[in-house]
Design a protein around this motif. Structure first.
Motif, PDB file in Angstrom:
ATOM      1  N   UNK A   1       8.700 -12.152   0.071  1.00  0.00           N
ATOM      2  CA  UNK A   1       8.567 -13.573   0.288  1.00  0.00           C
ATOM      3  C   UNK A   1       9.861 -14.303   0.036  1.00  0.00           C
ATOM      4  N   UNK A   2       9.763 -15.616  -0.094  1.00  0.00           N
ATOM      5  CA  UNK A   2      10.916 -16.472  -0.344  1.00  0.00           C
ATOM      6  C   UNK A   2      11.111 -16.654  -1.843  1.00  0.00           C
ATOM      7  N   UNK A   3      12.333 -16.396  -2.304  1.00  0.00           N
ATOM      8  CA  UNK A   3      12.677 -16.494  -3.719  1.00  0.00           C
ATOM      9  C   UNK A   3      13.961 -17.298  -3.861  1.00  0.00           C
ATOM     10  N   UNK A   4      14.029 -18.139  -4.869  1.00  0.00           N
ATOM     11  CA  UNK A   4      15.237 -18.906  -5.123  1.00  0.00           C
ATOM     12  C   UNK A   4      16.311 -18.032  -5.766  1.00  0.00           C
ATOM     13  N   UNK A   5      17.586 -18.340  -5.525  1.00  0.00           N
ATOM     14  CA  UNK A   5      18.651 -17.600  -6.203  1.00  0.00           C
ATOM     15  C   UNK A   5      18.476 -17.644  -7.715  1.00  0.00           C
ATOM     16  N   UNK A   6      18.666 -16.495  -8.346  1.00  0.00           N
ATOM     17  CA  UNK A   6      18.457 -16.374  -9.772  1.00  0.00           C
ATOM     18  C   UNK A   6      17.029 -16.061 -10.161  1.00  0.00           C
ATOM     19  N   UNK A   7      16.136 -16.104  -9.205  1.00  0.00           N
ATOM     20  CA  UNK A   7      14.738 -15.833  -9.464  1.00  0.00           C
ATOM     21  C   UNK A   7      14.422 -14.355  -9.452  1.00  0.00           C
ATOM     22  N   UNK A   8      13.139 -14.059  -9.560  1.00  0.00           N
ATOM     23  CA  UNK A   8      12.668 -12.682  -9.633  1.00  0.00           C
ATOM     24  C   UNK A   8      11.570 -12.440  -8.618  1.00  0.00           C
ATOM     25  N   UNK A   9      11.406 -11.191  -8.264  1.00  0.00           N
ATOM     26  CA  UNK A   9      10.324 -10.762  -7.399  1.00  0.00           C
ATOM     27  C   UNK A   9       9.929  -9.352  -7.774  1.00  0.00           C
ATOM     28  N   UNK A  10       8.710  -9.013  -7.458  1.00  0.00           N
ATOM     29  CA  UNK A  10       8.176  -7.703  -7.785  1.00  0.00           C
ATOM     30  C   UNK A  10       7.553  -7.109  -6.530  1.00  0.00           C
ATOM     31  N   UNK A  11       8.128  -6.025  -6.061  1.00  0.00           N
ATOM     32  CA  UNK A  11       7.625  -5.333  -4.889  1.00  0.00           C
ATOM     33  C   UNK A  11       6.785  -4.139  -5.319  1.00  0.00           C
ATOM     34  N   UNK A  12       5.668  -3.958  -4.639  1.00  0.00           N
ATOM     35  CA  UNK A  12       4.782  -2.850  -4.926  1.00  0.00           C
ATOM     36  C   UNK A  12       4.619  -1.980  -3.694  1.00  0.00           C
ATOM     37  N   UNK A  13       4.525  -0.698  -3.915  1.00  0.00           N
ATOM     38  CA  UNK A  13       4.274   0.255  -2.850  1.00  0.00           C
ATOM     39  C   UNK A  13       3.132   1.151  -3.283  1.00  0.00           C
ATOM     40  N   UNK A  14       2.081   1.158  -2.504  1.00  0.00           N
ATOM     41  CA  UNK A  14       0.916   1.981  -2.787  1.00  0.00           C
ATOM     42  C   UNK A  14       0.859   3.136  -1.802  1.00  0.00           C
ATOM     43  N   UNK A  15       0.741   4.329  -2.318  1.00  0.00           N
ATOM     44  CA  UNK A  15       0.730   5.533  -1.499  1.00  0.00           C
ATOM     45  C   UNK A  15      -0.665   6.119  -1.433  1.00  0.00           C
ATOM     46  N   UNK A  16      -1.063   6.505  -0.251  1.00  0.00           N
ATOM     47  CA  UNK A  16      -2.315   7.218  -0.069  1.00  0.00           C
ATOM     48  C   UNK A  16      -2.062   8.716  -0.132  1.00  0.00           C
ATOM     49  N   UNK A  17      -3.131   9.482  -0.117  1.00  0.00           N
ATOM     50  CA  UNK A  17      -2.993  10.922  -0.136  1.00  0.00           C
ATOM     51  C   UNK A  17      -2.823  11.481  -1.538  1.00  0.00           C
ATOM     52  N   UNK A  18      -2.693  12.787  -1.603  1.00  0.00           N
ATOM     53  CA  UNK A  18      -2.517  13.456  -2.882  1.00  0.00           C
ATOM     54  C   UNK A  18      -1.079  13.938  -3.044  1.00  0.00           C
ATOM     55  N   UNK A  19      -0.832  14.639  -4.139  1.00  0.00           N
ATOM     56  CA  UNK A  19       0.478  15.213  -4.451  1.00  0.00           C
ATOM     57  C   UNK A  19       1.551  14.158  -4.614  1.00  0.00           C
ATOM     58  N   UNK A  20       1.161  12.979  -5.052  1.00  0.00           N
ATOM     59  CA  UNK A  20       2.132  11.899  -5.254  1.00  0.00           C
ATOM     60  C   UNK A  20       3.207  12.304  -6.256  1.00  0.00           C
ATOM     61  N   UNK A  21       2.836  13.108  -7.238  1.00  0.00           N
ATOM     62  CA  UNK A  21       3.779  13.519  -8.272  1.00  0.00           C
ATOM     63  C   UNK A  21       4.953  14.312  -7.719  1.00  0.00           C
ATOM     64  N   UNK A  22       4.774  14.948  -6.572  1.00  0.00           N
ATOM     65  CA  UNK A  22       5.810  15.799  -6.007  1.00  0.00           C
ATOM     66  C   UNK A  22       6.797  15.038  -5.136  1.00  0.00           C
ATOM     67  N   UNK A  23       6.571  13.768  -4.916  1.00  0.00           N
ATOM     68  CA  UNK A  23       7.426  12.979  -4.045  1.00  0.00           C
ATOM     69  C   UNK A  23       8.499  12.243  -4.826  1.00  0.00           C
ATOM     70  N   UNK A  24       9.699  12.265  -4.279  1.00  0.00           N
ATOM     71  CA  UNK A  24      10.734  11.351  -4.729  1.00  0.00           C
ATOM     72  C   UNK A  24      10.490  10.017  -4.021  1.00  0.00           C
ATOM     73  N   UNK A  25      10.296   8.990  -4.798  1.00  0.00           N
ATOM     74  CA  UNK A  25      10.004   7.674  -4.241  1.00  0.00           C
ATOM     75  C   UNK A  25      11.240   6.793  -4.327  1.00  0.00           C
TER      76      UNK A  25
END
Length: 122
Positions: free
Chosen positions: A10-34
């Motif tokens: 989204x839109x963020x002001x300079x000096x501000x903060x944002x938090x991006x999330x990524x949700x993965x489906x499937x199994x074996x998530x532990x084996x992936x470099x994200x």
């Protein structure tokens, strides 16, 4: 296969903060470099941060000290916390997952999310 879905742009002001999330489906998530990548207009895609299941995260020099990457393997989620944002951080941010399988020859599985726009502006 793995599906990756990003959220939090989204839109963020300079000096501000944002938090991006990524949700993965499937199994074996532990084996992936994200990782998180970004692409600004007129520029090539670049690595922002990456993290394995165990180990020290890697960051691009331009974001060191400002961004942090985390993962929760129990929830199949990887987070990019962005602080002290600058206009130069404006880009489309992509979640990425890579897994290397050693068969007769190594095989790589490379998955990408659809991307989320982050705009840093007053």
């Amino acid at each position: 296969q793995v599906q990756l879905v990003e959220s939090g742009g989204g839109l963020v002001q300079p000096g501000g903060s944002a938090r991006l999330s990524c949700t993965a489906s499937g199994n074996s998530f532990n084996f992936y470099i994200m990782g998180w990548y970004r692409q600004a207009p007129g520029k090539q895609r670049e690595l922002v941060a990456k993290i394995g299941s165990v180990g020290t995260p890697d960051y691009a020099d331009s974001v060191k000290g400002r961004f942090a990457i985390f993962r929760d393997n129990s929830k199949n989620i990887v987070i990019l916390q962005m602080n002290s944002l600058k206009s130069e951080d404006t880009a489309v941010y992509y979640c990425n997952g890579v897994r290397r399988i050693q068969m007769r020859d190594p095989v790589y599985f490379d998955y990408w999310g659809q991307g989320t726009q982050v705009t840093v502006s007053s």
